[in-house]
Motif scaffolding. Structure first.
Motif, PDB file in Angstrom:
ATOM      1  N   LEU A 357       0.832  -1.211   0.000  1.00  0.00           N
ATOM      2  CA  LEU A 357       0.000   0.000   0.000  1.00  0.00           C
ATOM      3  C   LEU A 357       0.864   1.258   0.000  1.00  0.00           C
ATOM      4  O   LEU A 357       1.952   1.279   0.574  1.00  0.00           O
ATOM      5  N   SER A 358       0.351   2.316  -0.603  1.00  0.00           N
ATOM      6  CA  SER A 358       1.062   3.598  -0.526  1.00  0.00           C
ATOM      7  C   SER A 358       0.569   4.333   0.728  1.00  0.00           C
ATOM      8  O   SER A 358      -0.506   4.026   1.261  1.00  0.00           O
ATOM      9  N   ASP A 359       1.338   5.305   1.176  1.00  0.00           N
ATOM     10  CA  ASP A 359       0.896   6.103   2.323  1.00  0.00           C
ATOM     11  C   ASP A 359      -0.449   6.775   2.027  1.00  0.00           C
ATOM     12  O   ASP A 359      -1.299   6.897   2.913  1.00  0.00           O
ATOM     13  N   ASP A 360      -0.642   7.180   0.785  1.00  0.00           N
ATOM     14  CA  ASP A 360      -1.918   7.792   0.385  1.00  0.00           C
ATOM     15  C   ASP A 360      -3.090   6.850   0.621  1.00  0.00           C
ATOM     16  O   ASP A 360      -4.125   7.242   1.144  1.00  0.00           O
ATOM     17  N   ASP A 361      -2.899   5.591   0.189  1.00  0.00           N
ATOM     18  CA  ASP A 361      -3.951   4.592   0.373  1.00  0.00           C
ATOM     19  C   ASP A 361      -4.220   4.351   1.856  1.00  0.00           C
ATOM     20  O   ASP A 361      -5.372   4.230   2.270  1.00  0.00           O
ATOM     21  N   ILE A 362      -3.165   4.276   2.653  1.00  0.00           N
ATOM     22  CA  ILE A 362      -3.357   4.008   4.091  1.00  0.00           C
ATOM     23  C   ILE A 362      -4.079   5.193   4.745  1.00  0.00           C
ATOM     24  O   ILE A 362      -5.013   5.008   5.525  1.00  0.00           O
ATOM     25  N   ASN A 363      -3.653   6.409   4.407  1.00  0.00           N
ATOM     26  CA  ASN A 363      -4.343   7.590   4.938  1.00  0.00           C
ATOM     27  C   ASN A 363      -5.827   7.546   4.587  1.00  0.00           C
ATOM     28  O   ASN A 363      -6.686   7.735   5.449  1.00  0.00           O
ATOM     29  N   TYR A 364      -6.094   7.273   3.329  1.00  0.00           N
ATOM     30  CA  TYR A 364      -7.473   7.244   2.850  1.00  0.00           C
ATOM     31  C   TYR A 364      -8.248   6.125   3.561  1.00  0.00           C
ATOM     32  O   TYR A 364      -9.329   6.345   4.093  1.00  0.00           O
ATOM     33  N   GLY A 365      -7.651   4.939   3.567  1.00  0.00           N
ATOM     34  CA  GLY A 365      -8.312   3.766   4.138  1.00  0.00           C
ATOM     35  C   GLY A 365      -8.629   3.946   5.612  1.00  0.00           C
ATOM     36  O   GLY A 365      -9.714   3.583   6.076  1.00  0.00           O
ATOM     37  N   MET A 366      -7.694   4.503   6.360  1.00  0.00           N
ATOM     38  CA  MET A 366      -7.926   4.680   7.804  1.00  0.00           C
ATOM     39  C   MET A 366      -8.890   5.831   8.049  1.00  0.00           C
ATOM     40  O   MET A 366      -9.776   5.754   8.896  1.00  0.00           O
ATOM     41  N   ASN A 367      -8.726   6.909   7.292  1.00  0.00           N
ATOM     42  CA  ASN A 367      -9.560   8.087   7.501  1.00  0.00           C
ATOM     43  C   ASN A 367     -11.011   7.841   7.117  1.00  0.00           C
ATOM     44  O   ASN A 367     -11.938   8.201   7.845  1.00  0.00           O
ATOM     45  N   LYS A 368     -11.213   7.187   5.999  1.00  0.00           N
ATOM     46  CA  LYS A 368     -12.585   6.940   5.537  1.00  0.00           C
ATOM     47  C   LYS A 368     -13.150   5.644   6.117  1.00  0.00           C
ATOM     48  O   LYS A 368     -14.235   5.209   5.759  1.00  0.00           O
TER      49      LYS A 368
END
Ligand code: FDA
Ligand code: PGT
Length: 452
Positions: A357-368
């Motif tokens: 996963l990219s950091d972007d995906d993790i940010n998105y996944g955890m945030n949403k």
């Protein structure tokens, strides 16, 4: 060379070897445990020192007490790469003084009859007629080489795998490790300048930028003392772990006083499913040597204790039957898989997904909340990933822009379920091992292709 005979020879006195000895002690067997280190350094290995209380309860292991317990833990705070989302997973645990606790378990085993030699290294195993029959030991206290013969030898040598790696390579128990299935980890223990806020919570920072294929941790050992470190995936050609440590320490542990460094050191952590077979004729592998670490969080002390428990149970059984062959010791595999190994296999799949996963995906996944705290906790406790809640939100999220992340998660959940099922169908005898291993290997390669 002097020759001695024991029923059981345990090489290595870390958590895995010590718990094997603890559960064997006082059961009528003649047991010898040896470790290369002097007594006061046994158990002293680079570690975050955090262990869930659940492991002690389930295995009937004594709780750490007095100086063995540095801090009581109430849960884990998991930070997204951008630090905007923090998930709190509650659960009791201990921040140990690992050497002290480890040595106490050894002393308790010793008081019930287990013989322990420190400063003694196993040089090479005896392998005769397809059986491991013992090992040549070098005792630095007495400066002598000793040949010790055993009915069962336990390889509890940690990541070095220093006994089973010296067996003929075609034996299933000599199985090697892919570098990518390990993390290189480094940690320091330091004092902090101010009191640590919420010092009963471990902090885990997920960040591919500062710890590719691993994470940063900040584990308080009290109000003013912290174990801080990181892991990065092996075999990827990343810069050294020390480069990352120097570069990002201030971001994840801004309050440490660098002039008050107490301990430092690094080591490797296996992050895969357990060894395909933890036994062969006359030998059992436990702990890191058998790859028993949790693939997602890298914690291996609890599962090392589980493997020690299973090994002792298996050995006692084998002595009742008088059968020390791979078949006679096979219950070890079944016991460990039921207790932890099937979950580990499932988390090996999850780990492969997370590391891509990219950091972007993790940010998105955890945030949403594509995944939620509860989902992660369930995955961590049982190895099951249920996406029911997330699935309901699928239509909304699909409209929002990252449907592929959710689709991938569905695939991950499916493979996690399938591999776990395969582990529950572990062969009942060594003759089924090769076919079963091929099935596991192809499921993993299929998954790797599916998510690449
Ligand atoms: P371990 O390596 O502890 O013991 C092996 C013993 O065998 C050693 O004492 C060694 O001297 C001895 N030995 C080896 N070869 C020998 C030979 N030939 N003859 C005689 N003796 C020999 N886990 C966790 O639960 N919580 C955590 O917070 C962390 N954090 C963490 C951080 C870092 C930086 C690392 C590297 C790892 C962790 N882990 C962890 C993982 C954990 O440390 C690990 O899984 C266990 O300590 C493994 O215990 P073992 O007993 O299997 O091996
Ligand atoms: C991603 C790959 C990571 C590789 C990791 C390598 C790093 C090496 C460093 C080693 C540090 C060791 C730290 C050990 C921490 C111990 C944590 C712990 O005790 O966890 C408890 C107990 O788990 P258990 O399996 O031991 O016991 C289960 C049961 O209680 C026994 O019956 C559980 O903790 C958790 O659930 C926390 C999970 C932490 C997860 C860490 C990182 C995951 C990243 C997730 C990102 C999600 C984003 C998704 C977005 C789509």
């Amino acid at each position: 060379m002097k020759e001695l005979k024991y029923d059981v020879l345990i090489i290595g006195g870390g958590f895995a070897g010590a718990s094997t000895a603890f559960h064997l002690a006082g059961k009528g067997l003649k047991v010898l445990l040896v470790d290369s280190k002097p007594w006061n350094r046994i158990g002293d290995k680079p570690c975050g020192d955090a262990v869930s209380k659940a492991h002690f309860d389930r295995l009937g292991m004594p709780y750490p007490k007095g100086e063995e317990l540095e801090n009581k833990i109430s849960g884990i705070k998991l930070y997204s790469p951008d630090m905007k989302t923090v998930w709190t997973v509650n659960g009791e645990g201990f921040e140990l003084n690992a050497p002290l606790y480890n040595q106490r378990i050894l002393r308790e085993a010793e008081s019930k009859g287990v013989e322990i030699w420190d400063q003694t290294t196993a040089m090479k195993p005896f392998f005769e007629n397809g059986f491991v029959k013992g090992a040549v030991l070098y005792n630095r206290r007495s400066n002598e080489e000793v040949a010790v013969y055993s009915k069962v030898l336990v390889d509890a040598t940690g990541y070095s795998r220093s006994v089973r790696s010296k067996l003929p390579q075609e034996l299933p128990i000599a199985e090697d490790l892919d570098e990518k299935d390990a993390d290189i980890a480094y940690r320091e223990v330091l004092l902090t300048r101010d009191d640590i806020e919420d010092h009963d919570y471990l902090r885990i920072f997920v960040t591919q930028k500062a710890s590719p294929g691993g994470y940063w941790w900040y584990f308080p050992k009290g109000k003013n003392k912290v174990n801080v470190g990181l892991g990065i995936q092996g075999g990827m050609g990343y810069p050294s772990v020390h480069v990352f440590y120097q570069k990002y320490l201030d971001s994840y542990a801004p309050d440490v006083d660098k002039s008050r460094l107490l301990v430092k050191g690094g080591a490797l952590v296996p992050t895969r499913r357990p060894l395909y077979t933890m036994v062969w004729n006359g030998i059992i592998a436990v702990g890191d040597s058998a790859y028993t670490v949790n693939p997602v969080h890298g914690g291996g002390k609890g599962s090392a204790m589980i493997s020690g428990y299973c090994a002792a149970k298996t050995i006692l059984n084998a002595f009742e039957k008088g059968d020390f062959s791979a078949q006679g010791l096979w219950d070890m595999n079944i016991c460990y898989i039921n207790e932890y190994g099937a979950k580990q296999a499932s988390l090996d799949i999850f780990r492969r997904f997370l590391q891509k996963l990219s950091d972007d995906d993790i940010n998105y996944g955890m945030n949403k909340k594509v995944l939620k705290e509860e989902d992660l906790l369930e995955a961590s406790e049982k190895g099951d990933l249920h996406l029911s809640v997330a699935e309901k939100a699928m239509r909304i999220i699909a409209g929002l822009g990252r449907p592929s992340l959710l689709m991938k998660l569905k695939t991950v959940a499916e493979y996690m379920k399938n591999i776990k099922q395969l582990y529950y169908n572990y062969p009942r005898s060594p003759s089924g091992l090769q076919i079963w291993k091929t099935q596991v290997d192809s499921l993993i390669s299929e998954f790797n292709m599916n998510i690449s």
